[in-house]
Design a protein around this motif. Structure first.
Motif, PDB file in Angstrom:
ATOM      1  N   GLN A  29      26.653  -5.319  -4.143  1.00  0.00           N
ATOM      2  CA  GLN A  29      28.041  -5.707  -4.349  1.00  0.00           C
ATOM      3  C   GLN A  29      28.275  -7.116  -3.786  1.00  0.00           C
ATOM      4  O   GLN A  29      27.709  -7.478  -2.753  1.00  0.00           O
ATOM      5  N   PRO A  30      29.111  -7.923  -4.457  1.00  0.00           N
ATOM      6  CA  PRO A  30      29.393  -9.258  -3.931  1.00  0.00           C
ATOM      7  C   PRO A  30      30.126  -9.167  -2.591  1.00  0.00           C
ATOM      8  O   PRO A  30      30.924  -8.255  -2.359  1.00  0.00           O
ATOM      9  N   SER A  39      37.766 -21.825  -8.670  1.00  0.00           N
ATOM     10  CA  SER A  39      36.435 -21.245  -8.860  1.00  0.00           C
ATOM     11  C   SER A  39      35.800 -20.861  -7.521  1.00  0.00           C
ATOM     12  O   SER A  39      35.806 -21.628  -6.563  1.00  0.00           O
ATOM     13  N   SER A  40      35.238 -19.638  -7.475  1.00  0.00           N
ATOM     14  CA  SER A  40      34.554 -19.186  -6.261  1.00  0.00           C
ATOM     15  C   SER A  40      33.381 -20.083  -5.915  1.00  0.00           C
ATOM     16  O   SER A  40      33.053 -20.275  -4.736  1.00  0.00           O
ATOM     17  N   ASP A  41      32.736 -20.665  -6.933  1.00  0.00           N
ATOM     18  CA  ASP A  41      31.608 -21.566  -6.667  1.00  0.00           C
ATOM     19  C   ASP A  41      32.071 -22.814  -5.926  1.00  0.00           C
ATOM     20  O   ASP A  41      31.389 -23.289  -5.003  1.00  0.00           O
ATOM     21  N   ASP A  51      26.971 -17.011  -1.270  1.00  0.00           N
ATOM     22  CA  ASP A  51      26.461 -16.984  -2.645  1.00  0.00           C
ATOM     23  C   ASP A  51      27.046 -15.805  -3.407  1.00  0.00           C
ATOM     24  O   ASP A  51      26.840 -14.629  -3.048  1.00  0.00           O
ATOM     25  N   GLY A  52      27.799 -16.107  -4.473  1.00  0.00           N
ATOM     26  CA  GLY A  52      28.390 -15.068  -5.305  1.00  0.00           C
ATOM     27  C   GLY A  52      29.526 -14.308  -4.651  1.00  0.00           C
ATOM     28  O   GLY A  52      29.915 -13.243  -5.142  1.00  0.00           O
ATOM     29  N   ALA A  53      30.060 -14.816  -3.550  1.00  0.00           N
ATOM     30  CA  ALA A  53      31.094 -14.096  -2.810  1.00  0.00           C
ATOM     31  C   ALA A  53      32.454 -14.219  -3.479  1.00  0.00           C
ATOM     32  O   ALA A  53      32.704 -15.134  -4.272  1.00  0.00           O
ATOM     33  N   SER A  54      33.336 -13.287  -3.147  1.00  0.00           N
ATOM     34  CA  SER A  54      34.752 -13.396  -3.461  1.00  0.00           C
ATOM     35  C   SER A  54      35.472 -13.789  -2.174  1.00  0.00           C
ATOM     36  O   SER A  54      35.069 -13.388  -1.075  1.00  0.00           O
TER      37      SER A  54
END
Length: 449
Positions: free
Chosen positions: A3-4, A212-214, A230-233
């Protein structure tokens, strides 16, 4: 499947050491505030040359001073809150470019009336920039060092004020008073290029604006590398945030939300009274000291101690605010300012004691005002932080106008020096009472996590 991760950006910033990336943000905001100080002081230094150039009476010269202050007030109230709508960086860029262009055009003013109008326009940009510089700095500082870093950043104002004197002294004799305005216009335009390249948007603002999360992850990675990015919310944990976020009214009305109302009114009272005292003393102290028998040189040197004390006070009080209850630190400091100011009325005949009292007053009231800026940024949630800081500064600027014009009335009132300075001390004590009530009655949950 993994899971993120969910990353709270407030906690992320708080648990890492201050990075060079964050210090660069503090430095850039320091330069923005320094330009405000430069502009505020420079007009005073070029006023004698303007007086001679256009053969103006003191009454005709006064609007040139007042126009800049009125612009600062209007800019803080009207443009400052847009930082909550379009972003801190974008608003800062627009304001810095705006007051740079206005200052350059001011240098070509063909008449006093035009100069008054252009000084007002310059003030608009400055008024919008300062609270957003405070907001952006606060949002990138860990809570354990927030007050110290914000107050240190705000010392740019006093150093910029001093720079205004040096630049004016270097330029006016050889190049005329317009050259100082040209310098004051070119510097912001150069700084705007640096802001475009190196100043980031507030990461808290980006989370609320659903960027954007990035982009958010890359920004946080410049503070500290963390594999969880990385890839987090991303989210923000703020107790007052939900109530404000659900309020569909204009953001300035969010400040009157029940969770924020009491703190907002107490901050407004403190800002108004604090800036009233600061501008009253800054504008009229040399005249008051001269009227009590000091030479103009002595009066100028004693008055200079106000800025010296203010710079030291901002750093020391910011350090204390990070270690003790910040509201009570400011309450005690404002009350002490009242004591120093009242004592000054009995000591004007002794220059070294007068200088000591003036330095103490600057330490307490100017230092506390810088601390109050840090406190206001910590009090409001992200959704209305720029609005809250901006409106508090705007209310304070109303106090600055009252202070700047009230000195003449006080001189004409026939007060004795002790009675006059006791009267000036009263608003400082009121500011202290407002901070004490803030500390006793405003729930901690209404403040920035």
């Amino acid at each position: 499947m993994t899971q993120p991760a969910y990353v709270d950006v407030t906690a992320f910033i708080d648990r890492h050491r201050v990075s060079r990336f964050q210090l660069r943000i503090v430095a850039l905001c320091f330069l923005i505030v320094a330009l405000d100080g430069f502009d505020t002081a420079a007009i005073g230094f070029i006023a004698p040359a303007i007086h001679v150039y256009w053969a103006l009476s003191p009454a005709q010269l006064a609007p040139i001073f007042g126009a800049g202050l009125a612009g600062l007030m209007a800019g803080a109230l009207v443009f400052g809150p847009f930082g909550d709508r379009i972003g801190r960086k974008r608003l800062l860029m627009l304001c810095v470019v705006g007051f740079g262009v206005a200052s350059l055009v001011s240098a070509a003013a063909p008449s006093p009336g035009w100069l008054v109008a252009l000084r007002f326009m310059t003030g608009l940009g400055l008024g919008g920039a300062m609270p957003n510089a405070i907001t952006l700095t606060s949002e990138y500082c860990p809570s354990a060092r927030r007050s110290f870093l914000v107050t240190t950043m705000f010392c740019g104002f006093t150093l910029g004020s001093a720079l205004g004197g040096f630049v004016a002294a270097a330029l006016i004799q050889d190049f005329g008073w317009r050259s100082v305005l040209i310098a004051g216009g070119c510097a912001p335009l150069v700084l705007a290029l640096a802001l475009a390249a190196w100043l980031p948007e507030s990461v808290r603002y980006m989370v609320n604006a659903r960027r954007s999360s990035d982009v958010i992850a890359r920004t946080l990675a410049r503070i500290a590398r963390d594999p969880r990015l990385d890839g987090a919310s991303f989210s923000i944990a703020e107790a007052a945030s939900d109530a404000v976020a659900s309020d569909a009214r204009p953001r300035v009305l969010h400040l009157l939300n029940p969770a924020l109302l009491r703190g907002t009114l107490l901050l407004w009272a403190a800002f108004f009274m604090s800036l009233l005292v600061i501008y009253l003393l800054s504008s009229w102290l040399p005249t008051l000291l001269h009227a009590s028998g000091a030479t103009m040189r002595t009066a100028a040197l004693v008055t200079a101690m106000f800025q010296v004390g203010g710079t030291i006070g901002a750093i020391v009080l910011g350090w204390l605010m990070d270690r003790l209850n910040p509201k009570f630190v400011l309450a005690v400091s404002y009350a002490a300012a009242g004591v120093f100011i009242a004592a000054l009325g009995y000591l004007t005949a002794t220059p070294w004691l007068a200088a000591l009292m003036v330095c103490g007053a600057g330490f307490c009231v100017s230092g506390s005002q810088v601390g109050a800026n840090a406190l206001s940024a910590a009090f409001y949630p992200t959704e209305c932080r720029a609005t809250g800081v901006s409106v508090a500064n705007g209310v304070g600027r109303i106090g600055s106008v009252v202070g700047a014009v009230s000195g003449g009335a006080m001189l004409a009132s026939g007060f004795t020096m002790p009675a006059l300075f006791v009267t000036i001390a009263v608003p400082a004590v009121i500011a202290g009472v407002a901070m004490a009530v803030f500390g006793m009655t405003v729930r901690p949950s209404a403040q920035l996590a």
